[in-house]
Design a protein around this motif. Sequence first.
Motif: not given
Length: 150
Positions: A14-20, A25-26, A32-37
């Motif tokens: 599980r992971y957070f992906w910091e949108k930059g 773009e993710v 997916s186990k992603a949370v895009v923040v």
Amino acid sequence: MGEIVAGIRNSRARYFWEKGGDTFEVRADDNSKAVVVPRYDQLRADPSTGGFWTHCGLNSIIEGLYAAVPVVTFPIFSNQVPNSERILENWKIRWRVKKLEIESGSLVIRDEITQLVKRAMDLNSDERKWVSKRAKEVKEILFVSYMCMN
């Protein structure tokens, strides 16, 4: 970037992906186990945070140390490379992504990233337990020293 995203996804962590930026773009999807923040405040990281992927800029290193978690380093240029080496050689709290040098630059391979993320997030492995313990010790040493100086 595609190899990095694929490698992390393949790890099943599980992971957070910091949108930059707008260059890549993710997206979180059903598989997916992603949370895009938009911004992940590492200084307020939840205690369940298992580690950080970092480019080894000074702010990222300080935030990772403050959270006292293991890190996977991916230095890109300039002072990030020696910062990454310091984290491995002196503090011993990380794993480093290896790059393959090719004619047009360097390349990372998703399979290696998958294996590194699995190692970093395997809470039952002796290696992970040792690195986690070491991260807490380094945090205490650095921040207690800093507070004593001020």
